[in-house]
Design a protein around this motif. Structure first.
Motif, PDB file in Angstrom:
ATOM      1  N   SER A   1       0.867  -1.178   0.000  1.00 16.54           N
ATOM      2  CA  SER A   1       0.000   0.000   0.000  1.00 16.54           C
ATOM      3  C   SER A   1       0.902   1.224   0.000  1.00 16.54           C
ATOM      4  CB  SER A   1      -0.895   0.021   1.239  1.00 16.54           C
ATOM      5  OG  SER A   1      -1.809  -1.044   1.235  1.00 16.54           O
TER       6      SER A   1
ATOM      7  N   CYS B   1       1.685   5.037   0.735  1.00 14.63           N
ATOM      8  CA  CYS B   1       1.246   5.985   1.751  1.00 14.63           C
ATOM      9  C   CYS B   1       1.760   7.380   1.428  1.00 14.63           C
ATOM     10  CB  CYS B   1       1.765   5.562   3.124  1.00 14.63           C
ATOM     11  SG  CYS B   1       1.439   3.835   3.547  1.00 14.63           S
TER      12      CYS B   1
ATOM     13  N   ALA C   1     -14.442  -1.445  10.183  1.00 16.41           N
ATOM     14  CA  ALA C   1     -12.993  -1.303  10.020  1.00 16.41           C
ATOM     15  C   ALA C   1     -12.324  -2.621  10.385  1.00 16.41           C
ATOM     16  CB  ALA C   1     -12.468  -0.190  10.917  1.00 16.41           C
TER      17      ALA C   1
ATOM     18  N   ARG D   1      -9.102  -4.085  12.072  1.00 11.57           N
ATOM     19  CA  ARG D   1      -7.973  -3.731  12.935  1.00 11.57           C
ATOM     20  C   ARG D   1      -6.949  -4.857  12.860  1.00 11.57           C
ATOM     21  NH1 ARG D   1      -8.874  -0.303  17.274  1.00 11.57           N
ATOM     22  NH2 ARG D   1      -7.474  -1.583  18.522  1.00 11.57           N
TER      23      ARG D   1
ATOM     24  N   TYR E   1      -2.476  -1.512  12.638  1.00 11.44           N
ATOM     25  CA  TYR E   1      -2.684  -1.166  11.236  1.00 11.44           C
ATOM     26  C   TYR E   1      -4.183  -1.218  11.022  1.00 11.44           C
ATOM     27  CZ  TYR E   1      -1.791  -0.900   6.213  1.00 11.44           C
ATOM     28  OH  TYR E   1      -1.729  -0.493   4.904  1.00 11.44           O
ATOM     29  N   LEU E   2      -4.767  -0.078  10.702  1.00 10.21           N
ATOM     30  CA  LEU E   2      -6.210   0.056  10.575  1.00 10.21           C
ATOM     31  C   LEU E   2      -6.575   0.161   9.107  1.00 10.21           C
ATOM     32  CD1 LEU E   2      -8.812   0.426  12.243  1.00 10.21           C
ATOM     33  CD2 LEU E   2      -8.400   2.872  12.149  1.00 10.21           C
ATOM     34  N   GLN E   3      -7.420  -0.749   8.633  1.00  6.86           N
ATOM     35  CA  GLN E   3      -7.850  -0.764   7.227  1.00  6.86           C
ATOM     36  C   GLN E   3      -9.327  -0.379   7.176  1.00  6.86           C
ATOM     37  OE1 GLN E   3      -6.893  -4.395   4.899  1.00  6.86           O
ATOM     38  NE2 GLN E   3      -9.056  -4.403   4.388  1.00  6.86           N
TER      39      GLN E   3
ATOM     40  N   LYS F   1      -8.769   3.765   2.729  1.00  2.38           N
ATOM     41  CA  LYS F   1      -7.354   3.920   3.074  1.00  2.38           C
ATOM     42  C   LYS F   1      -7.035   3.049   4.277  1.00  2.38           C
ATOM     43  CE  LYS F   1      -7.451   7.759   6.350  1.00  2.38           C
ATOM     44  NZ  LYS F   1      -6.803   9.020   6.715  1.00  2.38           N
ATOM     45  N   SER F   2      -5.754   2.985   4.584  1.00  2.00           N
ATOM     46  CA  SER F   2      -5.283   2.337   5.805  1.00  2.00           C
ATOM     47  C   SER F   2      -4.314   3.279   6.489  1.00  2.00           C
ATOM     48  CB  SER F   2      -4.578   1.010   5.481  1.00  2.00           C
ATOM     49  OG  SER F   2      -5.480   0.078   4.943  1.00  2.00           O
TER      50      SER F   2
ATOM     51  N   CYS G   1      -2.584   5.319   3.431  1.00  2.00           N
ATOM     52  CA  CYS G   1      -1.998   4.177   2.725  1.00  2.00           C
ATOM     53  C   CYS G   1      -3.078   3.563   1.841  1.00  2.00           C
ATOM     54  CB  CYS G   1      -1.473   3.153   3.714  1.00  2.00           C
ATOM     55  SG  CYS G   1      -0.217   3.819   4.825  1.00  2.00           S
TER      56      CYS G   1
ATOM     57  N   HIS H   1      -4.090   0.772  -1.036  1.00  2.00           N
ATOM     58  CA  HIS H   1      -3.834  -0.514  -1.686  1.00  2.00           C
ATOM     59  C   HIS H   1      -4.587  -0.508  -3.022  1.00  2.00           C
ATOM     60  CE1 HIS H   1      -4.370  -4.897  -2.277  1.00  2.00           C
ATOM     61  NE2 HIS H   1      -3.249  -5.001  -1.592  1.00  2.00           N
TER      62      HIS H   1
ATOM     63  N   HIS I   1      -8.209  -0.626  -2.511  1.00  2.00           N
ATOM     64  CA  HIS I   1      -8.790   0.659  -2.100  1.00  2.00           C
ATOM     65  C   HIS I   1      -9.095   1.494  -3.344  1.00  2.00           C
ATOM     66  CE1 HIS I   1      -6.669   0.244   1.975  1.00  2.00           C
ATOM     67  NE2 HIS I   1      -7.935   0.402   2.282  1.00  2.00           N
TER      68      HIS I   1
END
Length: 160
Positions: free
Chosen positions: A64, A66, A104, A106, A116-118, A122-123, A138, A140, A143
């Motif tokens: 991903s 960022c 979300a 986690r 790391y939160l997706q 975004k993350s 971030c 991917h 995303h």
């Protein structure tokens, strides 16, 4: 008198040399004590629960991109199903995915130092020990696909 000054100077130089050796030894022992925690392979991880495996199926694996030219890479853990490694530059965390009630995903560091939160578009990587974002925005490829789909869908507001 000159002999006395020379003796004092030599004594001072000897004291500084001894202090320097002692400080170097102390510094070496500090470096040894602050080495990184055991490697991911050395961790003792509990077997993944069905909920964890369900969350793992939703993890965006791969790179991903960022903000500020950073990138985060998520890869499945080679020895433990349902766990992943998250890498930013030279730092790597072993994480456990957990679904939240908000939708979300986690990915919680098993050592409690990072998260790391997706989310949908975004993350972000958080340092939970110090309470700040390490990497944000971030994105991917999945995303990007989701954002492209959202841009094509109208919510009833006409663009001028």
């Amino acid at each position: 008198m000159n002999v006395r000054r020379i003796a004092i100077c030599l004594g001072g130089a000897l004291a500084l040399a001894v202090c320097g050796v002692t400080m170097a030894q102390s510094s070496a022992s500090v470096k040894k004590s602050t080495k990184a925690a055991p490697s991911a392979a050395a961790l003792s991880l509990a077997p993944a629960t069905p909920e964890q495996l369900e969350a793992a199926a939703r993890v965006y694996v791969g790179r991903s991109d960022c903000e500020f030219g950073q990138h985060v890479t998520v890869t499945p853990h080679p020895d433990h199903a349902g766990y992943f490694t998250v890498t930013l530059a030279s730092k790597t965390w072993v994480v456990k995915p957990v679904l939240s009630s908000t939708g979300a995903l986690r990915m919680e560091d098993v050592r409690g130092q990072a998260l790391y939160l997706q989310i949908a578009d975004k993350s972000m990587l958080m340092n939970t020990a110090l309470g700040y974002r390490v990497a944000d925005n971030c994105v991917h490829p999945k995303h990007r696909e989701a954002m492209a789909t959202h841009q094509r869908e109208s919510i009833g507001i006409a663009a001028n």
